[in-house]
Design an enzyme around this catalytic site. Structure first.
Site, PDB file in Angstrom:
ATOM      1  N   GLY A 157       3.974   5.529  -4.789  1.00  0.00           N
ATOM      2  CA  GLY A 157       4.347   4.137  -4.995  1.00  0.00           C
ATOM      3  C   GLY A 157       5.760   3.933  -5.508  1.00  0.00           C
ATOM      4  N   ASP A 306       3.458  -4.500  10.894  1.00  0.00           N
ATOM      5  CA  ASP A 306       3.432  -4.753   9.450  1.00  0.00           C
ATOM      6  C   ASP A 306       4.823  -5.029   8.901  1.00  0.00           C
ATOM      7  OD1 ASP A 306       3.343  -1.810  10.177  1.00  0.00           O
ATOM      8  OD2 ASP A 306       4.042  -1.633   8.120  1.00  0.00           O
ATOM      9  N   ASN A 307       5.837  -4.939   9.750  1.00  0.00           N
ATOM     10  CA  ASN A 307       7.207  -5.250   9.337  1.00  0.00           C
ATOM     11  C   ASN A 307       7.729  -6.512  10.020  1.00  0.00           C
ATOM     12  OD1 ASN A 307       7.289  -2.973   7.721  1.00  0.00           O
ATOM     13  ND2 ASN A 307       8.198  -1.681   9.298  1.00  0.00           N
TER      14      ASN A 307
END
Length: 660
Positions: A157, A306-307
């Site tokens: 992350g 997803d972009n």
């Protein structure tokens, strides 16, 4: 005459729009309107029936402000005095939460490199909330690199200094170019480190965790609606909320009511028509966005679903690249072996993504409504917008003639043939006055000389066409082609990459006997020929003009407002990164100042010096997608460079820069 009263009123108005970290007006509508994951533990998992998972940022040690964008932070009514507070880095590293903030990670899916990847989600980004500013504008803010979430898969992350500086600078560069983009407010680094193997060579190093504050009306994307996708026969993956029509309609209604209010107000009584109008407008915005990219030579690098923003914004800056020399098949992502996201393919890929968006919402809007309309709507928005951009770039403002498209195409072809710099070749055209102007001949000659100077040398062109595959492996495929050519297509997608390498080898062989002298001579002849075509077209442009001075002035103004002087070239970003890695953040700040004025002639680049730093031949960007496909890298360069200006074509050493 000085007026104290006027000064006082101005001062009061200015201070009335200022906020502090403690007084930001949060209204976290997304979390109020969309379902939240009931599981509270921050563990990797599938998240069905929800759009967000509540999660807190992971703290970092000793956060430090690398840079902030004054214009981006002004969207939140936060100005310089507030941003210079000692605790600013604490707030924008996630160590301290802004009062009213509620942190969460967004669940979404995506098609990556053409294949459905199932649940993805915010694996490194974290929603902080939505700020309502004094203009009553709603701005969602999020931290990227804030630590693990339920969507982090096998990652930590975190983002590092390299990738965060690139995203920070390019987000702002795109905005100031006038291209729709998420904004970047702050870039904060820290003493906390994560392990990264930059060259994928088995030699990992510790790199500093760094975070960027991202700002947008919303970060909903095409992939947000793919959580409902059924099982993919190709990948065996499905969305976590497959078949949940009630949630799909809830998301659609929220998105339209909040961000497309005119459509909601006009069509909310007819839901299917409302969804169609919404989808159509997203398609149109996407088409105009990619036309803007094409006009400045920008390549996104990872155009996965997803972009793709539902707002028609550039989102998720990973291995992007602005073209230096023009190449129609330019690929900025060194992991994109098959060139799926090459520059010339971007419009078609964006159209394909719009098709996938339609498929994602088909429970509410049947494909029978969208499929027949996709090409008409997309092309109907893309082509006129692109043509308008090109006409402005060439300064053809008074007439539209049938031969104009041929002129545009021939210019691009010539730049590719000569290896000319895309940005500088367009920019210099404004120096050519209308043919009846008194200084026409002298200016034309100067432009001819400059255009030739912007072309590749013979050695640069040869290096650019050098195959990137291991020579022994390439030789094996050459022999295979000669003995059994029919077997190569059986390799599937890998065949495309091999064919491209063979094309590069063939081109390199054609260039074997080319010298700088022969190339320069040919370049000059080619540019002379094209400029004659352009001059003929300008003569038609000036027909009926009575005030040549005013016409020329307007033409130059429009051209210089369309053809940027400054773009974020890879070598400029890399110089700033290398300086920052040594603790010098001034170059990031300098580059930001330059990029805030991309069309300006008044910026004196000679006043700005690039730090004397070492360079490497590869830049790994962590947003290359989930494909896991990467190229190994050859070597590091230990050269040092100084006095590089921001509006010149790239130095020779930068040819070998690669982003993955």
């Amino acid at each position: 005459m000085f007026s104290f009263r006027k000064y006082y009123v101005t001062l009061v108005r200015a201070f009335s729009t200022m906020a502090s970290f403690e007084t930001l007006k949060f209204d976290n509508l997304a979390l109020k309107s969309l379902p939240i994951d009931p599981v509270k533990e921050n563990t990797i998992r599938q998240v069905p029936g929800a759009c967000f998972s509540l999660v807190n940022p992971a703290p970092v040690d000793n956060p430090k402000m690398v840079a902030y964008s004054p214009s981006a932070m002004a969207l939140l009514d936060l100005y310089g005095h507030e941003m210079k507070r000692p605790d600013a880095a604490e707030y924008f590293s996630g160590n301290k939460l802004l009062p009213g903030s509620q942190t969460a990670a967004h669940c979404y899916c995506g098609h990556q490199f053409g294949y459905f990847s199932g649940q993805l989600g915010d694996g490194a980004a974290m929603y902080l909330g939505e700020v309502i500013n004094e203009k009553n504008e709603r701005w969602e803010i999020q931290l990227k690199g804030a630590g693990p979430t339920p969507y982090s898969r096998h990652s930590d992350g975190r983002k590092v200094l390299r990738s965060t500086i690139r995203e920070f600078l390019c987000s702002e560069a795109m905005h100031h170019l006038g291209i729709g983009s998420t904004r970047a407010g702050t870039c904060v680094t820290s003493d906390t480190t994560v392990v990264r193997d930059i060259f994928y060579s088995g030699n990992p190093i510790n790199e500093k965790c760094t975070l960027v504050l991202r700002i947008a009306p919303t970060f909903l994307r095409f992939g947000s609606f793919e959580i409902f996708k059924p099982l993919s026969a190709e990948t065996g993956r499905k969305g976590p909320s497959v078949g949940n029509e009630e949630l799909l309609r809830q998301m659609l209604d929220y998105a339209i009511k909040t961000f497309y209010t005119e459509i909601w107000d006009k069509y909310s009584e007819d839901k299917e028509q409302m969804y169609f109008e919404f989808w159509s407008e997203v398609v149109r915005r996407t088409a105009r966005l990619v036309a803007d990219w094409q006009s400045v030579g920008f390549c996104h690098g990872v155009l996965n679903t997803d972009n793709m923003s539902i707002m028609g914004l550039t989102i998720d800056y990973g291995p992007y690249g602005f073209m230096d020399r023009y190449q129609a098949d330019f690929v900025c992502n060194n992991s994109d072996d098959n060139g799926r996201y090459a520059y010339q393919k971007q419009p078609e890929i964006c159209k394909w993504n719009c098709k996938k968006f339609a498929e994602a919402i088909q429970m509410a809007l049947p494909l029978a409504r969208t499929e027949p309309e996709l090409q008409r709507i997309f092309d109907g928005a893309y082509q006129p917008h692109y043509n308008t951009k090109m006409r402005r770039k060439f300064g053809l403002l008074r007439k539209e003639l049938p031969e104009d498209e041929k002129l545009f195409e021939s210019f691009l072809n010539l730049m590719e043939e000569t290896g000319a710099d895309f940005t500088n070749s367009f920019r210099v055209l404004s120096r050519i006055p209308l043919p009846s102007s008194h200084d026409f001949e002298s200016e034309l000659e100067a432009v001819k000389i400059y255009l030739v100077s912007q072309c590749c040398t013979a050695e640069e062109l040869k290096r650019a066409h050098r195959p990137q595959m291991d020579p022994r492996q390439l030789q094996m495929f050459v022999q295979l082609m000669q003995t059994n050519p029919g077997i190569l297509p059986a390799l599937g997608s890998r065949f495309t990459a091999i064919a491209q390498e063979l094309d590069r080898l063939e081109k390199l062989q054609e260039l074997e006997n080319v010298t700088d002298i022969t190339k320069r001579t040919k370049d000059k002849e080619s540019w002379d020929k094209w400029l004659n075509m352009y001059i003929d077209r300008l003569r038609k442009e000036e027909e009926g003009v009575t005030n040549f001075h005013a016409a020329s002035k307007e033409r130059v103004k429009v051209m210089n407002e369309t053809n940027p002087r400054f773009i974020l070239r890879n070598y400029i970003a890399q110089n700033a990164i290398k300086a920052a890695e040594k603790g010098d953040y001034s170059e990031v700040q300098n580059v930001l100042r330059v990029l805030e004025n991309p069309y300006s002639d008044s910026v004196d680049v000679n006043d700005i010096r690039v730090p004397d730093v070492s360079h490497t031949t590869t830049v790994k960007d962590e947003d290359a997608g989930a494909s896991g496909r990467v190229k190994s890298e050859a070597s590091c360069s230990t050269k040092r460079y100084t006095d590089i200006t921001y509006d010149s074509k790239p130095p020779e050493w930068s040819i070998d820069l690669r982003v993955t």
